[in-house]
Design a protein around this motif. Structure first.
Motif, PDB file in Angstrom:
ATOM      1  N   VAL A  71       3.001   3.857   9.223  1.00  0.00           N
ATOM      2  CA  VAL A  71       1.822   4.628   8.850  1.00  0.00           C
ATOM      3  C   VAL A  71       1.520   4.223   7.414  1.00  0.00           C
ATOM      4  CG1 VAL A  71       0.858   6.917   8.432  1.00  0.00           C
ATOM      5  CG2 VAL A  71       2.407   6.543  10.370  1.00  0.00           C
ATOM      6  N   LEU A  72       0.460   3.465   7.237  1.00  0.00           N
ATOM      7  CA  LEU A  72       0.035   3.011   5.907  1.00  0.00           C
ATOM      8  C   LEU A  72      -1.204   3.795   5.529  1.00  0.00           C
ATOM      9  CD1 LEU A  72       0.110   1.060   3.463  1.00  0.00           C
ATOM     10  CD2 LEU A  72      -1.206  -0.553   4.872  1.00  0.00           C
ATOM     11  N   TYR A  73      -1.058   4.630   4.517  1.00  0.00           N
ATOM     12  CA  TYR A  73      -2.223   5.405   4.104  1.00  0.00           C
ATOM     13  C   TYR A  73      -2.610   5.040   2.682  1.00  0.00           C
ATOM     14  CZ  TYR A  73       0.042   9.115   1.246  1.00  0.00           C
ATOM     15  OH  TYR A  73       0.708   9.828   0.275  1.00  0.00           O
ATOM     16  N   PHE A  74      -3.897   4.824   2.499  1.00  0.00           N
ATOM     17  CA  PHE A  74      -4.453   4.497   1.192  1.00  0.00           C
ATOM     18  C   PHE A  74      -4.990   5.772   0.565  1.00  0.00           C
ATOM     19  CE2 PHE A  74      -4.500   0.554   3.508  1.00  0.00           C
ATOM     20  CZ  PHE A  74      -4.135  -0.387   2.553  1.00  0.00           C
ATOM     21  N   PHE A  75      -4.741   5.929  -0.739  1.00  0.00           N
ATOM     22  CA  PHE A  75      -5.240   7.098  -1.448  1.00  0.00           C
ATOM     23  C   PHE A  75      -5.818   6.660  -2.795  1.00  0.00           C
ATOM     24  CE2 PHE A  75      -0.783   6.690  -2.538  1.00  0.00           C
ATOM     25  CZ  PHE A  75      -0.684   7.013  -3.883  1.00  0.00           C
ATOM     26  N   PRO A  76      -6.831   7.379  -3.286  1.00  0.00           N
ATOM     27  CA  PRO A  76      -7.550   6.947  -4.488  1.00  0.00           C
ATOM     28  C   PRO A  76      -6.740   6.933  -5.785  1.00  0.00           C
ATOM     29  CG  PRO A  76      -8.919   8.436  -3.211  1.00  0.00           C
ATOM     30  CD  PRO A  76      -7.553   8.470  -2.596  1.00  0.00           C
ATOM     31  N   LYS A  77      -6.030   8.010  -6.106  1.00  0.00           N
ATOM     32  CA  LYS A  77      -5.358   8.061  -7.419  1.00  0.00           C
ATOM     33  C   LYS A  77      -4.264   9.118  -7.421  1.00  0.00           C
ATOM     34  CE  LYS A  77      -6.365   7.937 -12.326  1.00  0.00           C
ATOM     35  NZ  LYS A  77      -5.340   6.938 -12.522  1.00  0.00           N
ATOM     36  N   ALA A  78      -3.096   8.709  -7.879  1.00  0.00           N
ATOM     37  CA  ALA A  78      -1.959   9.620  -7.973  1.00  0.00           C
ATOM     38  C   ALA A  78      -2.272  10.784  -8.909  1.00  0.00           C
ATOM     39  CB  ALA A  78      -0.731   8.865  -8.489  1.00  0.00           C
ATOM     40  N   THR A  80      -4.123  13.323  -8.535  1.00  0.00           N
ATOM     41  CA  THR A  80      -5.389  14.039  -8.378  1.00  0.00           C
ATOM     42  C   THR A  80      -5.162  15.085  -7.282  1.00  0.00           C
ATOM     43  OG1 THR A  80      -6.210  12.410  -6.799  1.00  0.00           O
ATOM     44  CG2 THR A  80      -6.829  12.094  -9.120  1.00  0.00           C
ATOM     45  N   GLN A  81      -6.027  16.078  -7.227  1.00  0.00           N
ATOM     46  CA  GLN A  81      -5.797  17.212  -6.328  1.00  0.00           C
ATOM     47  C   GLN A  81      -5.651  16.797  -4.864  1.00  0.00           C
ATOM     48  OE1 GLN A  81      -8.742  20.321  -6.504  1.00  0.00           O
ATOM     49  NE2 GLN A  81      -7.578  21.654  -5.169  1.00  0.00           N
ATOM     50  N   GLY A  82      -6.622  16.068  -4.334  1.00  0.00           N
ATOM     51  CA  GLY A  82      -6.576  15.676  -2.923  1.00  0.00           C
ATOM     52  C   GLY A  82      -5.405  14.768  -2.604  1.00  0.00           C
ATOM     53  N   CYS A  83      -5.106  13.847  -3.514  1.00  0.00           N
ATOM     54  CA  CYS A  83      -4.007  12.902  -3.264  1.00  0.00           C
ATOM     55  C   CYS A  83      -2.653  13.590  -3.341  1.00  0.00           C
ATOM     56  CB  CYS A  83      -4.096  11.743  -4.246  1.00  0.00           C
ATOM     57  SG  CYS A  83      -5.608  10.766  -4.005  1.00  0.00           S
ATOM     58  N   THR A  84      -2.534  14.574  -4.210  1.00  0.00           N
ATOM     59  CA  THR A  84      -1.291  15.338  -4.287  1.00  0.00           C
ATOM     60  C   THR A  84      -1.114  16.189  -3.028  1.00  0.00           C
ATOM     61  OG1 THR A  84      -1.354  15.333  -6.695  1.00  0.00           O
ATOM     62  CG2 THR A  84      -0.008  17.049  -5.647  1.00  0.00           C
ATOM     63  N   ALA A 122       5.197  14.430  -6.190  1.00  0.00           N
ATOM     64  CA  ALA A 122       4.253  14.754  -5.115  1.00  0.00           C
ATOM     65  C   ALA A 122       4.796  14.395  -3.726  1.00  0.00           C
ATOM     66  CB  ALA A 122       2.920  14.046  -5.352  1.00  0.00           C
ATOM     67  N   CYS A 123       5.487  13.266  -3.649  1.00  0.00           N
ATOM     68  CA  CYS A 123       6.008  12.816  -2.349  1.00  0.00           C
ATOM     69  C   CYS A 123       7.369  13.433  -2.045  1.00  0.00           C
ATOM     70  CB  CYS A 123       6.109  11.293  -2.314  1.00  0.00           C
ATOM     71  SG  CYS A 123       4.552  10.459  -2.687  1.00  0.00           S
ATOM     72  N   ARG A 124       7.919  14.147  -3.012  1.00  0.00           N
ATOM     73  CA  ARG A 124       9.159  14.907  -2.840  1.00  0.00           C
ATOM     74  C   ARG A 124      10.319  14.059  -2.333  1.00  0.00           C
ATOM     75  NH1 ARG A 124       5.828  20.024  -0.388  1.00  0.00           N
ATOM     76  NH2 ARG A 124       4.952  20.656  -2.376  1.00  0.00           N
ATOM     77  N   ASP A 125      10.357  12.804  -2.785  1.00  0.00           N
ATOM     78  CA  ASP A 125      11.442  11.867  -2.459  1.00  0.00           C
ATOM     79  C   ASP A 125      11.527  11.540  -0.964  1.00  0.00           C
ATOM     80  OD1 ASP A 125      12.081  12.029  -5.177  1.00  0.00           O
ATOM     81  OD2 ASP A 125      13.695  13.473  -4.849  1.00  0.00           O
ATOM     82  N   GLN A 126      10.470  11.790  -0.213  1.00  0.00           N
ATOM     83  CA  GLN A 126      10.509  11.642   1.240  1.00  0.00           C
ATOM     84  C   GLN A 126      10.046  10.291   1.754  1.00  0.00           C
ATOM     85  OE1 GLN A 126      11.702  13.970   3.619  1.00  0.00           O
ATOM     86  NE2 GLN A 126      12.556  14.714   1.699  1.00  0.00           N
ATOM     87  N   PHE A 127       9.116   9.647   1.056  1.00  0.00           N
ATOM     88  CA  PHE A 127       8.567   8.376   1.537  1.00  0.00           C
ATOM     89  C   PHE A 127       8.127   7.536   0.346  1.00  0.00           C
ATOM     90  CE2 PHE A 127       5.017  11.273   1.288  1.00  0.00           C
ATOM     91  CZ  PHE A 127       3.989  10.505   0.761  1.00  0.00           C
ATOM     92  N   ASP A 173     -10.484  14.834   4.216  1.00  0.00           N
ATOM     93  CA  ASP A 173      -9.512  15.902   4.414  1.00  0.00           C
ATOM     94  C   ASP A 173      -8.089  15.334   4.492  1.00  0.00           C
ATOM     95  OD1 ASP A 173      -7.823  17.919   5.363  1.00  0.00           O
ATOM     96  OD2 ASP A 173      -9.347  18.755   6.698  1.00  0.00           O
ATOM     97  N   PRO A 174      -7.259  15.565   3.468  1.00  0.00           N
ATOM     98  CA  PRO A 174      -5.900  15.012   3.459  1.00  0.00           C
ATOM     99  C   PRO A 174      -5.052  15.446   4.652  1.00  0.00           C
ATOM    100  CG  PRO A 174      -6.458  15.875   1.293  1.00  0.00           C
ATOM    101  CD  PRO A 174      -7.546  16.305   2.234  1.00  0.00           C
TER     102      PRO A 174
END
Length: 191
Positions: A71-78, A80-84, A122-127, A173-174
Motif C-alpha cells: 500500500v503506497l500512499y502519497f501525502f502532501p506534507k508531514a 499538516t493536519q490532514g497528513c497527520t 504521527a506514524c507511531r512507529d508502525q510503518f 478524506d484521509p
C-alpha cells in the motif's frame, strides 16, 4: 424595474461557451481529474530513503513486493493536519495490513530528517514513510499536486506482488484512503 447586467455574446460565442463549459466544469470540479496511474498499469520500481520508528533506511519497492502487496500512499506534507490524521489512521490499521501480508509505506516530498520525526510522532512507529526530495517517484506515479508539482497529492495505490496497480484512490478524506485500501488488500489476498 432594474435588470441585472449581462455579458454580450455573439451567437458563435454562446455556442463556444456551451461547448466548452462542461469540459471546464469537469476539469475543475471532478475529483478524478488527476492523471493517477490506472488499475493494471505497471507500478514504477524505486529505491529511496525512508524512516520507521525514527530510523532511516533504504526502501526498495521491488524487495517490499517480494514480501507481499504494498500500500503506497502519497501525502502532501508531514505534520499538516490532514497528513497527520492519515498517518494516525494508517498506524492504527497497520497490524491488519500486516495480517494480510501487506506493507504500508507513505511518501512525500519532505526531507528524511522531517520524516524520521514524522515516522515516530504521527506514524507511531508502525510503518515507513519515504522521502522523495526531487519528486521523481511522485511524478512517476502521476501523484503530483496540480498547484505544486513538487508536492504530492493525496493518492493511494495498492500494488500486487506482480508489480501491477490493483487499486487507486484519490481524494481529500484521509480516513477513506485507509478504509478503501484495506478493502482492496482484502479482495487481493482473500484474508
Amino acid at each position: 424595474m432594474s435588470r441585472s447586467p449581462r455579458f454580450f455574446l455573439t451567437p458563435w460565442g454562446r455556442r463556444c461557451a456551451r461547448a466548452v463549459a462542461p469540459w471546464v466544469a469537469a476539469a475543475l470540479c471532478s475529483p478524478l481529474a488527476h492523471a493517477a496511474l490506472k488499475v493494471g498499469d505497471s507500478a514504477p520500481a524505486f529505491t529511496t530513503q525512508a524512516a520507521v520508528a525514527g530510523k532511516a533506511f533504504d526502501f526498495d519497492m521491488a524487495a517490499a513486493l517480494r514480501q507481499g502487496p504494498v500500500v503506497l500512499y502519497f501525502f502532501p506534507k508531514a505534520f499538516t493536519q490532514g497528513c497527520t490524521l492519515e498517518a494516525h489512521a494508517f498506524a492504527e490499521a497497520t497490524p491488519r495490513f500486516k495480517a494480510m501480508g501487506a506493507t504500508v509505506v507513505g511518501m512525500s516530498h519532505d526531507d528524511i530528517a522531517t520524516l524520521k520525526r514524522f515516522s515516530t510522532e504521527a506514524c507511531r512507529d508502525q510503518f515507513a514513510v519515504a522521502s522523495d526530495p526531487q519528486a521523481q517517484t511522485i511524478r512517476a506515479y502521476d501523484a503530483s499536486a496540480a498547484a505544486n508539482p513538487q508536492r504530492a497529492d493525496r493518492i493511494s495505490y495498492v500494488i500486487g506482488q506482480d508489480g501491477k496497480v490493483r487499486f487507486v484512490h484519490e481524494g481529500p478524506d484521509p480516513d477513506e484512503h485507509v478504509q478503501k485500501t484495506e478493502a482492496a488488500v482484502k479482495r487481493l489476498t482473500g484474508r
